[in-house]
Design an enzyme around this catalytic site. Structure first.
Site, PDB file in Angstrom:
ATOM      1  N   SER A 297      85.438 102.234  64.511  1.00 12.09           N
ATOM      2  CA  SER A 297      85.105 101.158  63.578  1.00 12.09           C
ATOM      3  C   SER A 297      85.749 101.438  62.235  1.00 12.09           C
ATOM      4  O   SER A 297      85.716 102.562  61.751  1.00 12.09           O
ATOM      5  CB  SER A 297      83.577 101.058  63.427  1.00 12.09           C
ATOM      6  OG  SER A 297      83.222 100.087  62.475  1.00 12.09           O
TER       7      SER A 297
ATOM      8  N   LYS B 264      79.473  91.144  57.884  1.00 10.66           N
ATOM      9  CA  LYS B 264      79.960  91.185  56.510  1.00 10.66           C
ATOM     10  C   LYS B 264      79.676  89.846  55.820  1.00 10.66           C
ATOM     11  O   LYS B 264      79.614  88.825  56.497  1.00 10.66           O
ATOM     12  CB  LYS B 264      81.473  91.470  56.496  1.00 10.66           C
ATOM     13  CG  LYS B 264      81.908  92.703  57.266  1.00 10.66           C
ATOM     14  CD  LYS B 264      81.503  93.983  56.581  1.00 10.66           C
ATOM     15  CE  LYS B 264      82.031  95.197  57.367  1.00 10.66           C
ATOM     16  NZ  LYS B 264      81.703  96.464  56.705  1.00 10.66           N
TER      17      LYS B 264
ATOM     18  N   GLU C 259      75.595 100.304  57.172  1.00 12.81           N
ATOM     19  CA  GLU C 259      74.786 101.501  56.928  1.00 12.81           C
ATOM     20  C   GLU C 259      73.805 101.353  55.769  1.00 12.81           C
ATOM     21  O   GLU C 259      72.728 101.956  55.769  1.00 12.81           O
ATOM     22  CB  GLU C 259      75.694 102.722  56.695  1.00 12.81           C
ATOM     23  CG  GLU C 259      76.485 102.713  55.404  1.00 12.81           C
ATOM     24  CD  GLU C 259      77.799 101.948  55.485  1.00 12.81           C
ATOM     25  OE1 GLU C 259      78.586 102.035  54.537  1.00 12.81           O
ATOM     26  OE2 GLU C 259      78.032 101.256  56.506  1.00 12.81           O
TER      27      GLU C 259
ATOM     28  N   HIS D 282      74.886 105.897  62.592  1.00 16.24           N
ATOM     29  CA  HIS D 282      75.957 105.798  61.600  1.00 16.24           C
ATOM     30  C   HIS D 282      76.076 107.131  60.871  1.00 16.24           C
ATOM     31  O   HIS D 282      75.077 107.810  60.641  1.00 16.24           O
ATOM     32  CB  HIS D 282      75.674 104.670  60.601  1.00 16.24           C
ATOM     33  CG  HIS D 282      76.888 104.255  59.829  1.00 16.24           C
ATOM     34  ND1 HIS D 282      77.411 105.010  58.795  1.00 16.24           N
ATOM     35  CD2 HIS D 282      77.700 103.174  59.951  1.00 16.24           C
ATOM     36  CE1 HIS D 282      78.483 104.411  58.321  1.00 16.24           C
ATOM     37  NE2 HIS D 282      78.686 103.294  58.999  1.00 16.24           N
TER      38      HIS D 282
ATOM     39  N   THR E  97      80.399  94.625  62.809  1.00 19.27           N
ATOM     40  CA  THR E  97      79.524  94.832  61.658  1.00 19.27           C
ATOM     41  C   THR E  97      79.494  93.553  60.831  1.00 19.27           C
ATOM     42  O   THR E  97      80.545  93.033  60.453  1.00 19.27           O
ATOM     43  CB  THR E  97      80.034  95.992  60.796  1.00 19.27           C
ATOM     44  OG1 THR E  97      80.195  97.143  61.617  1.00 19.27           O
ATOM     45  CG2 THR E  97      79.060  96.297  59.669  1.00 19.27           C
TER      46      THR E  97
ATOM     47  N   ASN F  18      72.480 128.633  51.989  1.00 18.58           N
ATOM     48  CA  ASN F  18      72.892 129.184  50.696  1.00 18.58           C
ATOM     49  C   ASN F  18      74.253 129.855  50.718  1.00 18.58           C
ATOM     50  O   ASN F  18      74.909 129.976  49.684  1.00 18.58           O
ATOM     51  CB  ASN F  18      71.858 130.202  50.211  1.00 18.58           C
ATOM     52  CG  ASN F  18      70.611 129.533  49.679  1.00 18.58           C
ATOM     53  OD1 ASN F  18      70.602 128.332  49.440  1.00 18.58           O
ATOM     54  ND2 ASN F  18      69.561 130.307  49.499  1.00 18.58           N
TER      55      ASN F  18
ATOM     56  N   LYS G 138      75.998  94.450  64.296  1.00 18.70           N
ATOM     57  CA  LYS G 138      75.479  95.658  63.653  1.00 18.70           C
ATOM     58  C   LYS G 138      75.115  95.412  62.197  1.00 18.70           C
ATOM     59  O   LYS G 138      75.849  94.751  61.462  1.00 18.70           O
ATOM     60  CB  LYS G 138      76.544  96.762  63.746  1.00 18.70           C
ATOM     61  CG  LYS G 138      76.275  97.997  62.921  1.00 18.70           C
ATOM     62  CD  LYS G 138      77.448  98.966  63.021  1.00 18.70           C
ATOM     63  CE  LYS G 138      77.304 100.088  62.030  1.00 18.70           C
ATOM     64  NZ  LYS G 138      77.460  99.631  60.627  1.00 18.70           N
TER      65      LYS G 138
END
EC number: 4.1.1.39
Length: 475
Positions: A379, A175, A204, A294, A173, A123, A201
Site C-alpha cells: 500500500s 481518502k 491509521e 497498520h 484506503t 536502555n 480501510k
C-alpha cells in the site's frame, strides 16, 4: 549482620568497574536451540574495541550494569547472562560491526513481546559507549514461539472465511483520510466495494475525531458492507480502526464491530503498543474477527541504517503478538522498500520455515512451528500500471491496497475499483497462462484496457506517475 553472613556475602566480590568483555564476550560459546539470538549492527565510539562494544550490548540488555554489584553472588550469572558470541565487520562500512548475542530463554516472560523488547531493545540503545546501535534480526526459538497465540486466524482461515482463492486480495484506503462525515465516508466505502474491491480501510489516524465519531463511522461502514455484499454476491469487509487512547476503549470498539457483524477490525500496533495489540488479537480469535495491522511509526524506528531496529524484527514481533494483515511496503510505490529485503521479511511473515539468507538480510534460520502466517499488505502510491509488478512480486497471498489509485479515478470511486479489479484479474489470468508479468506487464494491462473503459481511463490518468528515489534500506 553476623560475621558469618558478612563472609558469605563478600566471597568472590570485588567492588569497582571492569571491562564488559571479561564477562560477556564469549566467542567459544555454542548457542542452544532454546536461546534467543540477536544480530546487532554496532558502531562503537572511537577507542572502544568492537569486542567490548558487543559485550556491552550483551550485558546491558541482560544481567549487567555499569559496575560490579555484590548481589551478583546471589544468582548464577553464567545461567542468565546474555553472551556476545561473535563479531564480524560490516563490508563497506567503517567502524561498523555485526555483534551476535545469545540470550537464555529464562530471561523472558512467556507470551510477551513487550517483555522481550524491553530487554533486547531497552536502555542499551542509549549507551554512551556506542555511537549507534541497530537490531538487524532475531532468531526466536521454537520453545518461545509456542508460548504465543500469534495471528488470530492466519492466511488459510481468512481465505476460507472470505471464500476467495487463487489471487491477491484487493483493498482501498478511504481518502481524504481526515475530514469526511461518517455518512459520506460510508458512501465511499460502498462505492469501492460495489466496484469490485474485497476490502476498504480506515487510515491509521482515523480514530474518533470531532468530524466523525467512531460509532457513527462503524454504523455507516457496516451498512456499506452489507449493501455491497447483497449486490455483488461476494463477501466484503472494511478495516474498522479500533485503536484508541486506552485498552478499554479499544476493546469497546472491537466488541461493537463484532456486534454489527463486521468481519475485520484494525489496530495501529506500534503506536497502540504490543500489550494492547496482543489483547486485541486474543479477542479477535475468540470472536471470529480478522485483524488488520497498520505499522504507523515504523519508519521512526527502522529507517536509519545504523540505528534503531530493522522492520524484519518488527514483522516477526507482529506475527508473535498477533495480526492477520500487516503493511509491508510496495517495492514499486511511494514508500520505502528495496525488493530483496522486502521479500525477505514477507517470507518471514507468511512461511512456516525460512532459511538464513544474508543476501535478503535474513541472519538466522527461523522455524515458526506452524504459527499462522500473516498476509503482507502492499500500500502506498500504487496504481493500475503497478499491478503486474505487484502480482509478480507478492504473489497470491497478499493484499494490494490502492487508495488514491482507486479514489483518484476520473469517473469516480466505483469505476476506480472496477479498473483495479479488471487489472488484477487480467494479470492473474496472464500469469496462469504462463506469460511473464515482469516483461509483458504493460502489454497485459493495455490489452485488458481495450475492453474495459474504466481501466483505459485509469491507464491514461496515471501513465506518467512514478516514484523513483533511491532506497535507504540496503544491505
Amino acid at each position: 549482620m553476623s560475621p558469618q553472613t558478612e563472609t558469605k556475602a563478600s566471597v568472590g566480590f570485588k567492588a569497582g568497574v571492569k571491562d564488559y568483555k571479561l564477562t560477556y564476550y564469549t566467542p567459544e560459546y555454542e548457542t542452544k536451540d532454546t536461546d534467543i539470538l540477536a544480530a546487532f549492527r554496532v558502531t562503537p565510539q572511537p577507542g572502544v574495541p568492537p569486542e567490548e562494544a558487543g559485550a556491552a550490548v550483551a550485558a546491558e540488555s541482560s544481567t549487567g550494569t555499569w559496575t560490579t554489584v555484590w548481589t551478583d553472588g546471589l544468582t548464577s550469572l553464567d545461567r542468565y547472562k546474555g553472551r556476545c558470541y561473535g563479531i564480524e565487520p560490516v563490508a563497506g562500512e567503517e567502524n561498523q560491526y555485526i555483534a551476535y548475542v545469545a540470550y537464555p530463554l529464562d530471561l523472558f516472560e512467556e507470551g510477551s513481546v513487550t517483555n522481550m523488547f524491553t530487554s533486547i531493545v531497552g536502555n542499551v540503545f542509549g549507551f554512551k559507549a556506542l555511537r549507534a546501535l541497530r537490531l538487524e534480526d532475531l532468531r526466536i526459538p521454537t520453545a518461545y514461539i509456542k508460548t504465543f497465540q500469534g495471528p488470530p486466524h492466519g492466511i488459510q482461515v481468512e481465505r476460507d472465511k472470505l471464500n476467495k482463492y487463487g489471487r491477491p486480495l484487493l483493498g482501498c484506503t478511504i481518502k481524504p483520510k481526515l475530514g469526511l462525515s461518517a455518512k459520506n465516508y460510508g458512501r465511499a466505502v460502498y462505492e469501492c466495494l460495489r466496484g469490485g474491491l474485497d476490502f476498504t480501510k480506515d487510515d491509521e489516524n482515523v480514530n474518533s475525531q470531532p468530524f466523525m465519531r467512531w460509532r457513527d463511522r462503524f454504523l455507516f461502514c457496516a451498512e456499506a458492507i452489507f449493501k455491497s455484499q447483497a449486490e455483488t454476491g461476494e463477501i466484503k469487509g472494511h478495516y474498522l480502526n479500533a485503536t484508541a487512547g486506552t485498552c478499554e476503549e479499544m476493546m469497546k470498539r472491537a466488541i461493537f464491530a463484532r456486534e454489527l457483524g463486521a468481519p475485520i477490525v484494525m489496530h495501529d500496533y506500534l503506536t497502540g503498543g504490543f500489550t494492547a495489540n496482543t489483547s486485541l488479537a486474543h479477542y479477535c480469535r475468540d470472536n471470529g474477527l480478522l485483524l488488520h495491522i497498520h505499522r504507523a511509526m515504523h519508519a521512526v524506528i527502522d529507517r536509519q541504517k545504523n540505528h534503531g531496529m530493522h522492520f524484519r524484527v518488527l514483522a516477526k514481533a507482529l506475527r508473535m503478538s498477533g495480526g492477520d494483515h500487516i503493511h509491508a511496503g510496495t517495492v514499486v510505490g511511494k514508500l520505502e522498500g528495496e525488493r530483496e529485503i522486502t521479500l525477505g521479511f514477507v517470507d518471514l511473515l507468511r512461511d512456516d520455515f525460512v532459511e538464513k539468507d544474508r543476501s535478503r538480510g535474513i541472519y538466522f534460520t527461523q522455524d515458526w512451528v506452524s504459527l499462522p502466517g500473516v498476509l503482507p499488505v502492499a500500500s502506498g502510491g500504487i496504481h493500475v500500471w503497478h499491478m503486474p509488478a505487484l502480482t509478480e512480486i507478492f504473489g497470491d497471498d497478499s493484499v494490494l491496497q490502492f487508495g488514491g489509485g482507486t479514489l483518484g479515478h476520473p469517473w469516480g470511486n466505483a469505476p476506480g475499483a472496477v479498473a483495479n479489479r479488471v487489472a488484477l484479474e487480467a494479470c492473474v489470468q496472464a500469469r496462469n497462462e504462463g506469460r511473464d508479468l515482469a516483461r509483458e506487464g504493460n502489454e497485459i494491462i493495455r490489452e485488458a484496457s481495450k475492453w474495459s473503459p474504466e481501466l483505459a481511463a485509469a491507464c491514461e490518468v496515471w501513465k506518467e506517475i512514478k516514484f523513483e528515489f533511491e532506497a535507504m534500506d540496503t544491505l
